[in-house]
Each structure stands twice: as structure tokens, then as C-alpha cells.
Design a protein around this motif. Structure first.
Motif, PDB file in Angstrom:
ATOM      1  N   LEU A   6       0.823  -1.217   0.000  1.00  0.00           N
ATOM      2  CA  LEU A   6       0.000   0.000   0.000  1.00  0.00           C
ATOM      3  C   LEU A   6       0.857   1.267   0.000  1.00  0.00           C
ATOM      4  O   LEU A   6       1.925   1.307   0.613  1.00  0.00           O
ATOM      5  CB  LEU A   6      -0.897  -0.005   1.246  1.00  0.00           C
ATOM      6  N   ASP A   7       0.356   2.296  -0.698  1.00  0.00           N
ATOM      7  CA  ASP A   7       0.994   3.612  -0.646  1.00  0.00           C
ATOM      8  C   ASP A   7      -0.083   4.679  -0.764  1.00  0.00           C
ATOM      9  O   ASP A   7      -1.112   4.477  -1.427  1.00  0.00           O
ATOM     10  CB  ASP A   7       2.016   3.775  -1.770  1.00  0.00           C
ATOM     11  N   THR A   8       0.144   5.794  -0.108  1.00  0.00           N
ATOM     12  CA  THR A   8      -0.755   6.944  -0.233  1.00  0.00           C
ATOM     13  C   THR A   8       0.059   8.169  -0.634  1.00  0.00           C
ATOM     14  O   THR A   8       1.260   8.250  -0.375  1.00  0.00           O
ATOM     15  CB  THR A   8      -1.482   7.258   1.092  1.00  0.00           C
ATOM     16  N   GLU A   9      -0.611   9.127  -1.274  1.00  0.00           N
ATOM     17  CA  GLU A   9      -0.024  10.445  -1.538  1.00  0.00           C
ATOM     18  C   GLU A   9      -0.920  11.470  -0.857  1.00  0.00           C
ATOM     19  O   GLU A   9      -2.155  11.303  -0.810  1.00  0.00           O
ATOM     20  CB  GLU A   9       0.071  10.725  -3.038  1.00  0.00           C
ATOM     21  N   THR A  10      -0.319  12.516  -0.312  1.00  0.00           N
ATOM     22  CA  THR A  10      -1.058  13.478   0.508  1.00  0.00           C
ATOM     23  C   THR A  10      -0.700  14.915   0.136  1.00  0.00           C
ATOM     24  O   THR A  10       0.256  15.163  -0.594  1.00  0.00           O
ATOM     25  CB  THR A  10      -0.744  13.255   2.004  1.00  0.00           C
ATOM     26  N   THR A  11      -1.450  15.850   0.694  1.00  0.00           N
ATOM     27  CA  THR A  11      -1.167  17.265   0.451  1.00  0.00           C
ATOM     28  C   THR A  11      -0.036  17.780   1.333  1.00  0.00           C
ATOM     29  O   THR A  11       0.464  18.890   1.123  1.00  0.00           O
ATOM     30  CB  THR A  11      -2.415  18.123   0.730  1.00  0.00           C
ATOM     31  N   ILE A  21      -5.451  13.040   2.151  1.00  0.00           N
ATOM     32  CA  ILE A  21      -4.992  12.054   1.166  1.00  0.00           C
ATOM     33  C   ILE A  21      -5.531  12.444  -0.205  1.00  0.00           C
ATOM     34  O   ILE A  21      -6.701  12.800  -0.350  1.00  0.00           O
ATOM     35  CB  ILE A  21      -5.480  10.639   1.543  1.00  0.00           C
ATOM     36  N   VAL A  22      -4.675  12.357  -1.225  1.00  0.00           N
ATOM     37  CA  VAL A  22      -5.100  12.660  -2.590  1.00  0.00           C
ATOM     38  C   VAL A  22      -5.034  11.434  -3.507  1.00  0.00           C
ATOM     39  O   VAL A  22      -5.575  11.468  -4.619  1.00  0.00           O
ATOM     40  CB  VAL A  22      -4.270  13.800  -3.210  1.00  0.00           C
ATOM     41  N   GLU A  23      -4.380  10.362  -3.053  1.00  0.00           N
ATOM     42  CA  GLU A  23      -4.280   9.169  -3.901  1.00  0.00           C
ATOM     43  C   GLU A  23      -3.959   7.959  -3.037  1.00  0.00           C
ATOM     44  O   GLU A  23      -3.174   8.034  -2.091  1.00  0.00           O
ATOM     45  CB  GLU A  23      -3.181   9.351  -4.953  1.00  0.00           C
ATOM     46  N   ILE A  24      -4.571   6.832  -3.373  1.00  0.00           N
ATOM     47  CA  ILE A  24      -4.263   5.550  -2.730  1.00  0.00           C
ATOM     48  C   ILE A  24      -3.981   4.531  -3.831  1.00  0.00           C
ATOM     49  O   ILE A  24      -4.720   4.448  -4.815  1.00  0.00           O
ATOM     50  CB  ILE A  24      -5.429   5.035  -1.860  1.00  0.00           C
ATOM     51  N   GLY A  25      -2.919   3.782  -3.656  1.00  0.00           N
ATOM     52  CA  GLY A  25      -2.611   2.691  -4.577  1.00  0.00           C
ATOM     53  C   GLY A  25      -2.269   1.445  -3.781  1.00  0.00           C
ATOM     54  O   GLY A  25      -1.597   1.531  -2.742  1.00  0.00           O
ATOM     55  N   ALA A  26      -2.732   0.301  -4.225  1.00  0.00           N
ATOM     56  CA  ALA A  26      -2.477  -0.934  -3.485  1.00  0.00           C
ATOM     57  C   ALA A  26      -2.387  -2.113  -4.442  1.00  0.00           C
ATOM     58  O   ALA A  26      -3.080  -2.157  -5.459  1.00  0.00           O
ATOM     59  CB  ALA A  26      -3.576  -1.178  -2.445  1.00  0.00           C
ATOM     60  N   VAL A  27      -1.531  -3.066  -4.091  1.00  0.00           N
ATOM     61  CA  VAL A  27      -1.301  -4.257  -4.907  1.00  0.00           C
ATOM     62  C   VAL A  27      -1.515  -5.485  -4.026  1.00  0.00           C
ATOM     63  O   VAL A  27      -0.993  -5.561  -2.911  1.00  0.00           O
ATOM     64  CB  VAL A  27       0.144  -4.268  -5.463  1.00  0.00           C
ATOM     65  N   ILE A  43      -8.301  11.122  -5.113  1.00  0.00           N
ATOM     66  CA  ILE A  43      -9.258  11.622  -4.135  1.00  0.00           C
ATOM     67  C   ILE A  43      -9.241  13.158  -4.099  1.00  0.00           C
ATOM     68  O   ILE A  43      -8.158  13.768  -4.095  1.00  0.00           O
ATOM     69  CB  ILE A  43      -8.932  11.070  -2.727  1.00  0.00           C
ATOM     70  N   ASN A  44     -10.405  13.748  -4.078  1.00  0.00           N
ATOM     71  CA  ASN A  44     -10.540  15.189  -3.911  1.00  0.00           C
ATOM     72  C   ASN A  44     -10.258  15.528  -2.444  1.00  0.00           C
ATOM     73  O   ASN A  44     -11.022  15.128  -1.559  1.00  0.00           O
ATOM     74  CB  ASN A  44     -11.953  15.619  -4.292  1.00  0.00           C
ATOM     75  N   PRO A  45      -9.168  16.269  -2.160  1.00  0.00           N
ATOM     76  CA  PRO A  45      -8.819  16.533  -0.757  1.00  0.00           C
ATOM     77  C   PRO A  45      -9.655  17.620  -0.101  1.00  0.00           C
ATOM     78  O   PRO A  45      -9.461  17.902   1.090  1.00  0.00           O
ATOM     79  CB  PRO A  45      -7.346  16.957  -0.857  1.00  0.00           C
ATOM     80  N   GLU A  46     -10.546  18.241  -0.865  1.00  0.00           N
ATOM     81  CA  GLU A  46     -11.414  19.302  -0.339  1.00  0.00           C
ATOM     82  C   GLU A  46     -10.604  20.486   0.178  1.00  0.00           C
ATOM     83  O   GLU A  46     -11.016  21.180   1.115  1.00  0.00           O
ATOM     84  CB  GLU A  46     -12.332  18.759   0.756  1.00  0.00           C
ATOM     85  N   ARG A  47      -9.456  20.704  -0.419  1.00  0.00           N
ATOM     86  CA  ARG A  47      -8.610  21.854  -0.112  1.00  0.00           C
ATOM     87  C   ARG A  47      -7.651  22.026  -1.284  1.00  0.00           C
ATOM     88  O   ARG A  47      -7.553  21.167  -2.155  1.00  0.00           O
ATOM     89  CB  ARG A  47      -7.815  21.645   1.184  1.00  0.00           C
ATOM     90  N   LEU A  98      -4.544   7.514   6.971  1.00  0.00           N
ATOM     91  CA  LEU A  98      -5.720   6.672   6.721  1.00  0.00           C
ATOM     92  C   LEU A  98      -6.647   6.657   7.939  1.00  0.00           C
ATOM     93  O   LEU A  98      -7.872   6.772   7.807  1.00  0.00           O
ATOM     94  CB  LEU A  98      -5.285   5.255   6.367  1.00  0.00           C
ATOM     95  N   ASN A  99      -6.074   6.534   9.119  1.00  0.00           N
ATOM     96  CA  ASN A  99      -6.905   6.493  10.318  1.00  0.00           C
ATOM     97  C   ASN A  99      -7.572   7.837  10.599  1.00  0.00           C
ATOM     98  O   ASN A  99      -8.684   7.890  11.120  1.00  0.00           O
ATOM     99  CB  ASN A  99      -6.077   6.049  11.524  1.00  0.00           C
ATOM    100  N   ALA A 100      -6.912   8.923  10.227  1.00  0.00           N
ATOM    101  CA  ALA A 100      -7.559  10.233  10.385  1.00  0.00           C
ATOM    102  C   ALA A 100      -8.779  10.338   9.480  1.00  0.00           C
ATOM    103  O   ALA A 100      -9.861  10.766   9.915  1.00  0.00           O
ATOM    104  CB  ALA A 100      -6.563  11.350  10.067  1.00  0.00           C
ATOM    105  N   GLU A 101      -8.618   9.933   8.235  1.00  0.00           N
ATOM    106  CA  GLU A 101      -9.746   9.981   7.287  1.00  0.00           C
ATOM    107  C   GLU A 101     -10.871   9.051   7.743  1.00  0.00           C
ATOM    108  O   GLU A 101     -12.060   9.415   7.678  1.00  0.00           O
ATOM    109  CB  GLU A 101      -9.266   9.576   5.888  1.00  0.00           C
TER     110      GLU A 101
END
Length: 228
Positions: A6-11, A21-27, A43-47, A98-101
Motif C-alpha cells: 500500500l501507498d498513499t499520496e497526501t497534500t 490524502i489525494v491518492e491511494i494505490g495498493a497491490v 481523491i478530492n482533498p477538499e482543499r 488513513l486512520n484520520a480519514e
């Protein structure tokens, strides 16, 4: 055994300061082998996307504006990962976001023990050496030339290869024997080949057998073929 790389990209770096979070990718891996089943979501970060984050990820406000919000994809994401072990590089960062979201949605948190941190594994295996994903790709000879920007799915695919090398190479648990600890109350067993009921027919032709016999005869009486 099912694992999710798993990987995430954030603002930014801190969800409590408003970063998202703006993107999640998982294999998906089954038995340490990629199945081809993946999860990928922008993902739309709403900011607004900060300039420094845009330079790293290449994801701008215009691109993200029509993407779903985390609240719209959170349940699907949880269904995808299930209770599988999560393989993450610098796991504390991704799990924190992830846990914050998930908390803001009122959904269950991901237990910290569900994550396996490849950064910690790399630092333990190679103390004092660089342990970034790019550095590990160089160490293991993994091609990451397409990684010009940070992308969650691409990074997950690369991390899957790095993870397999960190734990001993592809299919590290592939073996012809299976052993279980006697403490579990299970007797140790070992795979043993069973004799064929009907022997396989020889593939050596009569001409080849004659040529071999002629060759062995020229070696003299001390040749192993003759002694044995």
C-alpha cells in the motif's frame, strides 16, 4: 496468505493540520506473488494542493476537483484491504493519514499491528545505509526509471518487488517441505516423492544408446560408468 502492498499520496505531512490524502494505490499479493488485483483511487482533498506537493506528485487542483472525496470511497477501500497484512514503506505516515480519514467518517481504525513497515525492515537489514524506496531499488537492481513523480499505484508495484527482496527474494516460502512447530500440537511433516505406478518410457533411442556404449568402452576399465 494475502498481503496488500500500500501507498498513499497526501497534500502534506499532518492530517491534524488540515492535510488530506489525494491518492491511494495498493497491490494484492497471495503467497508473496502479485495476483494482478489492484486498488487505485484519486481523491478530492477538499482543499487546495500546495505548490510543493504538486511538484512531488504532479496532482493539481484542476485534476482532483472532480474526483470522489474520501468519504465516498472509504468503505470500498476497507473492503479491499480487509484484515490482510499491509506492507507499507514508512507505515506510520500512511496509517496516520488513513486512520484520520476513517475517524472523520466514523469508521473503524486500522490497527497499527496490521501494518508491516518495509522501512524498518530495510534499516535493520542494512544499518547505516540509505533506506528510501529509490535507494532500495538501486540496491536490488529494480527498474524504477518510470518513477519521475510520486504515484501511489506505481510506488506500490515497486515496493512489492522491494518487499520480496527484503524478505529473501521471490516466493521465499516456496518449498517442497512443510514444517509446523510441535508447540502447535501438529506433527512435523515432510513432502516425499511417491514412486510412479508405471515407469516413464525411456526417451533414449537405440542409436543414442549404442553411441554412448561405444564412448564408454573407449574410457577403459576405470571409468565410473563401468565400475558402477
Amino acid at each position: 496468505m494475502r498481503e496488500i502492498v500500500l501507498d498513499t499520496e497526501t497534500t502534506g505531512f499532518d492530517p491534524e493540520s488540515g492535510d488530506r490524502i489525494v491518492e491511494i494505490g495498493a497491490v494484492e499479493l497471495i503467497g508473496h506473488v502479485a495476483t494482478g488485483n489492484t486498488y487505485h483511487q484519486y481523491i478530492n482533498p477538499e482543499r487546495s494542493m500546495p505548490d510543493e506537493a504538486f511538484q512531488v506528485h504532479g496532482l493539481g487542483d484542476d485534476f482532483l476537483r472532480d474526483k470522489p472525496k474520501f468519504a465516498e470511497i472509504g468503505r470500498d477501500f476497507l473492503r479491499f484491504i480487509g484484515s490482510s497484512k499491509l506492507i507499507i514503506h514508512n507505515a506510520a505516515f500512511d496509517i496516520k493519514f488513513l486512520n484520520a480519514e476513517l475517524k472523520w467518517m466514523g469508521l473503524p481504525q486500522i490497527p497499527w499491528e496490521q501494518a508491516l513497515d518495509t522501512l524498518a525492515i530495510a534499516r535493520k537489514r542494512f544499518p547505516g545505509s540509505p533506506a528510501s524506496l529509490d535507494a532500495l531499488c538501486r540496491r536490488f537492481g529494480i527498474d524504477n526509471t518510470s518513477r519521475t513523480l510520486h504515484g501511489a499505484l506505481l510506488d506500490s508495484e515497486i515496493l512489492a518487488e522491494v518487499y520480496l527482496e527484503l524478505i529473501g527474494g521471490r516466493q521465499p516460502d516456496f518449498a517442497l517441505s512443510t514444517r509446523q512447530s510441535p508447540k502447535a500440537g501438529v506433527q512435523e511433516t515432510e513432502w516425499v516423492a511417491r514412486p510412479r505406478s508405471v515407469p516413464l518410457p525411456p526417451r533414449l533411442s537405440a542409436k543414442e544408446a549404442a553411441a554412448h556404449a561405444e564412448f564408454v568402452a573407449k574410457l577403459g576399465d576405470d571409468a565410473l560408468w563401468i565400475k558402477l
